[in-house]
Design a protein around this motif. Structure first.
Motif, PDB file in Angstrom:
ATOM      1  N   GLN A 155      22.018  18.421 102.299  1.00  0.00           N
ATOM      2  CA  GLN A 155      21.081  18.309 101.171  1.00  0.00           C
ATOM      3  C   GLN A 155      21.690  18.900  99.900  1.00  0.00           C
ATOM      4  OE1 GLN A 155      17.946  20.445 103.387  1.00  0.00           O
ATOM      5  NE2 GLN A 155      16.546  18.861 102.652  1.00  0.00           N
ATOM      6  N   GLN A 156      22.441  19.989 100.055  1.00  0.00           N
ATOM      7  CA  GLN A 156      23.114  20.584  98.891  1.00  0.00           C
ATOM      8  C   GLN A 156      24.071  19.579  98.261  1.00  0.00           C
ATOM      9  OE1 GLN A 156      25.135  24.335  99.455  1.00  0.00           O
ATOM     10  NE2 GLN A 156      23.563  25.096 100.846  1.00  0.00           N
ATOM     11  N   SER A 157      24.871  18.928  99.105  1.00  0.00           N
ATOM     12  CA  SER A 157      25.859  17.958  98.587  1.00  0.00           C
ATOM     13  C   SER A 157      25.165  16.814  97.876  1.00  0.00           C
ATOM     14  CB  SER A 157      26.700  17.387  99.727  1.00  0.00           C
ATOM     15  OG  SER A 157      27.319  18.424 100.426  1.00  0.00           O
ATOM     16  N   GLN A 158      24.068  16.334  98.457  1.00  0.00           N
ATOM     17  CA  GLN A 158      23.324  15.221  97.831  1.00  0.00           C
ATOM     18  C   GLN A 158      22.789  15.642  96.463  1.00  0.00           C
ATOM     19  OE1 GLN A 158      20.517  14.459 101.049  1.00  0.00           O
ATOM     20  NE2 GLN A 158      21.239  12.363 101.194  1.00  0.00           N
ATOM     21  N   ALA A 159      22.184  16.854  96.424  1.00  0.00           N
ATOM     22  CA  ALA A 159      21.611  17.343  95.157  1.00  0.00           C
ATOM     23  C   ALA A 159      22.705  17.510  94.114  1.00  0.00           C
ATOM     24  CB  ALA A 159      20.890  18.677  95.394  1.00  0.00           C
ATOM     25  N   LEU A 160      23.836  18.086  94.528  1.00  0.00           N
ATOM     26  CA  LEU A 160      24.951  18.319  93.604  1.00  0.00           C
ATOM     27  C   LEU A 160      25.461  16.995  93.033  1.00  0.00           C
ATOM     28  CD1 LEU A 160      27.023  20.325  92.359  1.00  0.00           C
ATOM     29  CD2 LEU A 160      28.419  19.996  94.402  1.00  0.00           C
ATOM     30  N   LEU A 161      25.608  16.023  93.905  1.00  0.00           N
ATOM     31  CA  LEU A 161      26.106  14.715  93.503  1.00  0.00           C
ATOM     32  C   LEU A 161      25.163  14.045  92.498  1.00  0.00           C
ATOM     33  CD1 LEU A 161      28.704  13.420  94.570  1.00  0.00           C
ATOM     34  CD2 LEU A 161      27.297  11.916  95.983  1.00  0.00           C
ATOM     35  N   ALA A 162      23.866  14.120  92.802  1.00  0.00           N
ATOM     36  CA  ALA A 162      22.861  13.484  91.931  1.00  0.00           C
ATOM     37  C   ALA A 162      22.855  14.136  90.554  1.00  0.00           C
ATOM     38  CB  ALA A 162      21.482  13.585  92.577  1.00  0.00           C
ATOM     39  N   VAL A 163      22.924  15.469  90.518  1.00  0.00           N
ATOM     40  CA  VAL A 163      22.905  16.181  89.234  1.00  0.00           C
ATOM     41  C   VAL A 163      24.193  15.894  88.464  1.00  0.00           C
ATOM     42  CG1 VAL A 163      22.944  18.472  88.156  1.00  0.00           C
ATOM     43  CG2 VAL A 163      21.327  17.996  89.998  1.00  0.00           C
ATOM     44  N   ARG A 164      25.310  15.917  89.161  1.00  0.00           N
ATOM     45  CA  ARG A 164      26.603  15.671  88.507  1.00  0.00           C
ATOM     46  C   ARG A 164      26.601  14.289  87.843  1.00  0.00           C
ATOM     47  NH1 ARG A 164      30.839  17.222  92.385  1.00  0.00           N
ATOM     48  NH2 ARG A 164      30.888  19.240  91.366  1.00  0.00           N
ATOM     49  N   LYS A 165      26.069  13.307  88.563  1.00  0.00           N
ATOM     50  CA  LYS A 165      26.025  11.933  88.063  1.00  0.00           C
ATOM     51  C   LYS A 165      25.168  11.849  86.802  1.00  0.00           C
ATOM     52  CE  LYS A 165      25.050   7.422  90.111  1.00  0.00           C
ATOM     53  NZ  LYS A 165      24.576   6.763  91.326  1.00  0.00           N
ATOM     54  N   GLU A 166      23.999  12.481  86.883  1.00  0.00           N
ATOM     55  CA  GLU A 166      23.086  12.429  85.740  1.00  0.00           C
ATOM     56  C   GLU A 166      23.652  13.162  84.523  1.00  0.00           C
ATOM     57  OE1 GLU A 166      18.439  13.366  84.698  1.00  0.00           O
ATOM     58  OE2 GLU A 166      19.001  12.946  86.764  1.00  0.00           O
ATOM     59  N   LEU A 167      24.271  14.323  84.764  1.00  0.00           N
ATOM     60  CA  LEU A 167      24.870  15.083  83.661  1.00  0.00           C
ATOM     61  C   LEU A 167      25.996  14.288  83.012  1.00  0.00           C
ATOM     62  CD1 LEU A 167      25.087  18.677  85.194  1.00  0.00           C
ATOM     63  CD2 LEU A 167      23.581  17.933  83.364  1.00  0.00           C
ATOM     64  N   PHE A 168      26.796  13.641  83.844  1.00  0.00           N
ATOM     65  CA  PHE A 168      27.925  12.885  83.302  1.00  0.00           C
ATOM     66  C   PHE A 168      27.430  11.720  82.441  1.00  0.00           C
ATOM     67  CE2 PHE A 168      31.369   9.769  83.276  1.00  0.00           C
ATOM     68  CZ  PHE A 168      32.410  10.572  82.812  1.00  0.00           C
ATOM     69  N   SER A 169      26.387  11.034  82.916  1.00  0.00           N
ATOM     70  CA  SER A 169      25.913   9.893  82.126  1.00  0.00           C
ATOM     71  C   SER A 169      25.249  10.358  80.831  1.00  0.00           C
ATOM     72  CB  SER A 169      24.968   8.999  82.937  1.00  0.00           C
ATOM     73  OG  SER A 169      23.797   9.695  83.243  1.00  0.00           O
ATOM     74  N   ALA A 170      24.678  11.567  80.828  1.00  0.00           N
ATOM     75  CA  ALA A 170      24.026  12.066  79.605  1.00  0.00           C
ATOM     76  C   ALA A 170      25.011  12.749  78.657  1.00  0.00           C
ATOM     77  CB  ALA A 170      22.910  13.033  79.971  1.00  0.00           C
ATOM     78  N   TYR A 171      25.963  13.515  79.202  1.00  0.00           N
ATOM     79  CA  TYR A 171      26.785  14.376  78.342  1.00  0.00           C
ATOM     80  C   TYR A 171      28.285  14.188  78.521  1.00  0.00           C
ATOM     81  CZ  TYR A 171      22.263  16.767  78.536  1.00  0.00           C
ATOM     82  OH  TYR A 171      20.931  17.049  78.524  1.00  0.00           O
ATOM     83  N   GLY A 172      28.711  13.223  79.325  1.00  0.00           N
ATOM     84  CA  GLY A 172      30.144  13.094  79.584  1.00  0.00           C
ATOM     85  C   GLY A 172      30.625  14.293  80.386  1.00  0.00           C
ATOM     86  N   ASP A 173      31.867  14.699  80.158  1.00  0.00           N
ATOM     87  CA  ASP A 173      32.398  15.773  80.999  1.00  0.00           C
ATOM     88  C   ASP A 173      32.308  17.152  80.346  1.00  0.00           C
ATOM     89  OD1 ASP A 173      34.246  15.400  79.067  1.00  0.00           O
ATOM     90  OD2 ASP A 173      35.885  14.808  80.396  1.00  0.00           O
ATOM     91  N   THR A 174      31.360  17.322  79.398  1.00  0.00           N
ATOM     92  CA  THR A 174      31.236  18.633  78.736  1.00  0.00           C
ATOM     93  C   THR A 174      30.420  19.621  79.565  1.00  0.00           C
ATOM     94  OG1 THR A 174      29.387  17.693  77.526  1.00  0.00           O
ATOM     95  CG2 THR A 174      31.467  17.850  76.339  1.00  0.00           C
ATOM     96  N   VAL A 175      29.696  19.127  80.578  1.00  0.00           N
ATOM     97  CA  VAL A 175      28.869  20.010  81.400  1.00  0.00           C
ATOM     98  C   VAL A 175      29.380  19.991  82.834  1.00  0.00           C
ATOM     99  CG1 VAL A 175      26.544  20.533  82.224  1.00  0.00           C
ATOM    100  CG2 VAL A 175      26.853  19.521  79.950  1.00  0.00           C
ATOM    101  N   SER A 176      29.781  21.157  83.333  1.00  0.00           N
ATOM    102  CA  SER A 176      30.194  21.245  84.734  1.00  0.00           C
ATOM    103  C   SER A 176      29.005  21.721  85.571  1.00  0.00           C
ATOM    104  CB  SER A 176      31.386  22.192  84.872  1.00  0.00           C
ATOM    105  OG  SER A 176      31.155  23.390  84.151  1.00  0.00           O
ATOM    106  N   VAL A 177      29.083  21.555  86.880  1.00  0.00           N
ATOM    107  CA  VAL A 177      27.949  21.916  87.737  1.00  0.00           C
ATOM    108  C   VAL A 177      28.461  22.384  89.089  1.00  0.00           C
ATOM    109  CG1 VAL A 177      27.674  19.497  88.502  1.00  0.00           C
ATOM    110  CG2 VAL A 177      25.752  21.079  88.733  1.00  0.00           C
ATOM    111  N   GLN A 178      27.736  23.322  89.700  1.00  0.00           N
ATOM    112  CA  GLN A 178      28.105  23.809  91.022  1.00  0.00           C
ATOM    113  C   GLN A 178      26.849  24.273  91.769  1.00  0.00           C
ATOM    114  OE1 GLN A 178      29.831  27.978  89.550  1.00  0.00           O
ATOM    115  NE2 GLN A 178      29.096  28.085  91.665  1.00  0.00           N
ATOM    116  N   THR A 179      26.972  24.415  93.089  1.00  0.00           N
ATOM    117  CA  THR A 179      25.896  25.034  93.857  1.00  0.00           C
ATOM    118  C   THR A 179      26.116  26.541  93.858  1.00  0.00           C
ATOM    119  OG1 THR A 179      27.186  24.653  95.872  1.00  0.00           O
ATOM    120  CG2 THR A 179      25.465  23.035  95.350  1.00  0.00           C
TER     121      THR A 179
END
Length: 201
Positions: A155-179
């Motif tokens: 579930q952590q991996s799924q959540a991380l992937l979903a957030v990463r995808k959404e952040l990238f489409s909104a802000y490009g690679d300026t926002v990093s994300v981690q659990t």
């Protein structure tokens, strides 16, 4: 591993721009909705139990709280007011909004923003607003998906992937994300490296 953040200590709480320290040096700001785990994250990064008060009542932090990191005199962690609390009068919320707006637009010392979100409820409106502030200033931002220990690995991996995808489409690679988990210390070293890098510690 040597952790310069372990020396962090409370410096001051600012309720108006005049109370902020001189605008030089390096600051990293921490934002998060009430009960997202921001205080616990700050405490875990600094290896201290009570640096940032972990409050049971959401929204106790109603100032910009500064922590300095000796021996340097110009390196700060800044705890932004928790948000999403209902018990605050309208005019105080307006004051906050103006203060935070001004802080993000004009503060030269600000080097990066950490946005703390509960991994089970990420990317609420305010999270996006805070990330938007950083991105519009050209500042790097890092999203911590806290309370990761409440979910299984899958579930952590799924959540991380979903957030990463959404952040990238909104802000490009300026926002990093981690659990992250202040409880189990998952991701603490990774987050500490990001913050330490921005502060040039």
């Amino acid at each position: 591993m040597h952790n310069p953040l372990a020396r962090a200590r409370y410096l001051l709480a600012a309720h108006t721009p005049r109370q902020l320290p001189p605008d030089g040096g390096f600051e990293v700001a921490f934002a998060g909705r009430s009960n997202a785990g921001k205080s616990s994250a700050l405490n875990a990064l600094c290896q201290q139990n009570a640096l940032a008060r972990v409050s049971k009542t959401p929204g106790r932090t109603q100032q910009l709280v500064y922590f300095d990191i000796p021996p340097s005199t110009d390196r700060y962690l800044v705890d932004l007011p928790g948000y999403g609390y209902a018990k605050v009068p309208q005019d105080l919320q307006a004051h906050w909004q103006a203060f935070i707006d001004g802080y993000f637009q004009t503060r030269q010392a600000l080097r990066g923003l950490v946005v703390v979100m509960d991994i089970r409820h990420p990317l609420k409106d305010y999270d996006r607003q805070m990330l938007g502030y950083a991105v519009s200033r050209g500042l790097p931002a890092h999203a911590l998906l806290t309370k990761a220990d409440k979910l299984g690995r899958g579930q952590q991996s799924q959540a991380l992937l979903a957030v990463r995808k959404e952040l990238f489409s909104a802000y490009g690679d300026t926002v990093s994300v981690q659990t992250f988990s202040g409880e189990s210390k998952q991701g603490v070293d990774e987050a500490r490296a990001v913050v330490g890098g921005w502060l040039q510690l």
